[in-house]
Motif scaffolding. Structure first.
Motif, short mmCIF file in Angstrom:
data_model
loop_
_atom_site.label_atom_id
_atom_site.label_comp_id
_atom_site.label_asym_id
_atom_site.label_seq_id
_atom_site.Cartn_x
_atom_site.Cartn_y
_atom_site.Cartn_z
N HIS A 426 5.30 -4.34 -11.61
CA HIS A 426 6.27 -5.26 -10.99
C HIS A 426 6.39 -4.98 -9.50
CE1 HIS A 426 10.32 -6.71 -9.91
NE2 HIS A 426 10.09 -7.67 -10.79
N THR A 427 6.73 -3.74 -9.16
CA THR A 427 6.92 -3.35 -7.76
C THR A 427 6.31 -1.96 -7.56
OG1 THR A 427 8.98 -4.60 -7.63
CG2 THR A 427 8.67 -2.87 -5.98
N VAL A 428 5.70 -1.77 -6.40
CA VAL A 428 5.11 -0.45 -6.09
C VAL A 428 5.61 0.01 -4.72
CG1 VAL A 428 2.98 0.86 -5.72
CG2 VAL A 428 3.02 -0.99 -7.41
N LEU A 429 6.10 1.24 -4.68
CA LEU A 429 6.48 1.85 -3.40
C LEU A 429 5.52 2.98 -3.08
CD1 LEU A 429 9.29 0.75 -4.69
CD2 LEU A 429 10.36 2.23 -2.99
N SER A 430 5.05 3.01 -1.85
CA SER A 430 4.22 4.11 -1.37
C SER A 430 4.98 4.80 -0.24
CB SER A 430 2.88 3.58 -0.86
OG SER A 430 2.21 4.56 -0.09
#
Ligand code: URP
Ligand code: ZN
Ligand code: ZN
Ligand code: ZN
Length: 460
Positions: A426-430
């Motif tokens: 759904h959502t990816v944070l790096s």
């Protein structure tokens, strides 16, 4: 700026708990009971999993092979990885014979620097064992590259003799490094392959038939014995076959520091794919080769028992057109490799859905263990205060169908074309930055930073 990831099931190797995760800048500031934290912005994770970002410890971007090179650049490959919930890759710097390890590392750093959308590290492929290479291994460790891949396959290219392997293992033992082994008996395989071609058997399926599981088992056993004699830790890469798994399990039962990874292609694809007509089988040529389906149950069991502790992709994409096609008329000229960096998290989630592995084991094999194995823990591989905010919000009930039409890898086919999957990123944070959200990709090349890694944290 702070972001609160609210209401999700935070997954770790020990299972899932409902918790909120507060991100402040590039790191995780707090993990708290629902409703106890506040942030400037919120991401609604209700009904979703909150996972530590995937770590793919085995990729090959821009890798030279057989006169061509793999088609994902560090930019396109890391963007595809991010789409699939992988926020760290460990790629391979490839020593060419006659060159030094440190110049090799410089060369690969130059390819990756400023190009990656997610964080990255390197292993070093040692293909020229000599006094100065052995000495340089220590400088590699000091530079954050503490794992060295060697090949018992590919005579004349990357291959090392048992004596060379022994010497590198002695040095690895000395400096605390881990030897990663491509364990297939390349000398015997080349003979079988030459016999096949001489007899007119030139189709892609011959790639599989001339690399039998026994020759992976034999090489794995030999590597384990060499590691035993030298006291070196050993990590078997891309393990595909039951005899190799049996050798690893026996060594681990005996208390030897032997570890192994497998890859999604060995869990889901088989020699039947290699046997597809009209040269289609070339899309599935990789080494070790895809096996009979009967090996898959053993591999799933190995993942449950931790005889297989990591799942990596061995992502090594070559286009069907003009690259795989180089091997029409002689399967030996088909570039070896299968694309997959985008699909590892999703494919392994099917194992959770099917009851092959637990939710915790999914996160352990795809993130927590690779972090520890390759010296990135607790910066990576865990959702905890102080860790990098590499986070995947995962929708476990969304449906998707894999296809070359929709994937983000820079390759003209999908090895998983038409696979219908349950679960989707759904959502990816790096490092705190939203790089993938339901409305698209928001990352940028150059955001990804080089990771100077510690040594294997199961040992050091
Ligand atoms: O076929 C494969 N696996 N290609 C990539 C190189 C390697 O041996 O890992
Ligand atoms: Zn290999
Ligand atoms: Zn590989
Ligand atoms: Zn947007």
């Amino acid at each position: 700026m702070t972001t609160l990831i609210q209401g999700g099931q935070v997954v770790s190797p020990s299972g899932a708990i409902t918790a909120d995760v507060l991100v402040d800048g590039e790191t995780i500031a707090a993990v708290g009971a629902p409703g106890t934290l506040t942030g400037d912005e919120t991401i609604d994770a209700t009904g979703r999993y909150v996972l530590p970002g995937g770590i793919d410890a085995h990729t090959h971007m821009e890798m030279p092979f057989g006169g061509t090179h793999s088609v994902d650049s560090f930019e396109t490959g890391t963007i595809a990885a991010a789409w699939g919930g992988t926020t760290t890759i460990i790629d391979f710097a490839v020593q060419a014979k006659g060159t030094s390890l440190l110049s090799t590392l410089d060369k690969w750093q130059a390819k990756a620097d400023g190009s990656c959308a997610i964080d990255y590290g390197f292993h070093m492929i040692v293909s020229d064992v000599n006094d100065s290479s052995l000495k340089e291994m220590r400088a590699c460790v000091d530079g954050g590259v503490g794992s060295f891949k060697m090949f018992m396959a590919y005579p004349g290219v990357f291959y090392s003799t048992d004596g060379e392997i022994l010497r590198a293992m002695q040095q690895a033992r000395e400096i605390g490094a881990t030897i990663m082994m491509h364990a297939e008996n390349g000398i015997a395989i080349d003979e079988l392959a030459a016999q096949a071609v001489a007899a007119g058997r030139t189709d892609p399926v011959q790639h599989g038939l001339t690399r039998p599981p026994e020759l992976e088992g034999e090489a794995t056993s030999r590597a384990i014995r060499l590691a035993q004699v030298t006291g070196s830790p050993l990590y078997i890469v891309h393990l595909s076959a039951a005899p190799a798994l049996a050798a690893v399990a026996e060594a681990r039962d005996n208390g030897q520091n032997v570890f192994a990874e497998t890859c999604p292609q060995y869990l889901y694809l088989s020699i039947e794919d290699l046997a597809k007509p009209d040269f289609e089988g070339a899309k599935f040529v990789a080494s070790p080769p895809l096996r009979e389906k009967s090996h898959q149950a053993d591999l799933w069991r190995g993942l449950r028992t931790n005889d297989l502790s990591v799942v990596s992709t061995d992502h090594c994409p070559f286009c069907f057109k003009d690259q795989k096609e180089l091997g029409r008329g002689d399967f030996r000229a088909i570039p070896n490799g299968i694309p997959g960096v985008e699909h590892r998290m999703d494919l392994l989630h099917q194992g959770v859905v099917a009851g092959e592995i637990s939710l915790g084991r999914w996160v352990e094999t795809c993130s927590a263990t690779p972090a520890r194995m390759f010296g990135l823990y607790p910066r990576k591989g865990v959702i905890a205060a102080g860790s990098d905010a590499d986070i995947v919000v995962y929708d476990p009930s969304a449906r998707q169908t894999l296809s070359a039409e929709t994937h983000h890898m820079n390759v003209d086919y999908s090895a998983y074309e038409g696979f219908s999957l349950t679960g989707k990123v759904h959502t990816v944070l790096s490092r705190g930055r939203v790089v993938v959200s339901p409305d698209g990709f928001h990352g940028s090349p150059g955001h990804g930073k080089f990771l100077s890694r510690e040594l294997n944290q199961y040992l050091n």
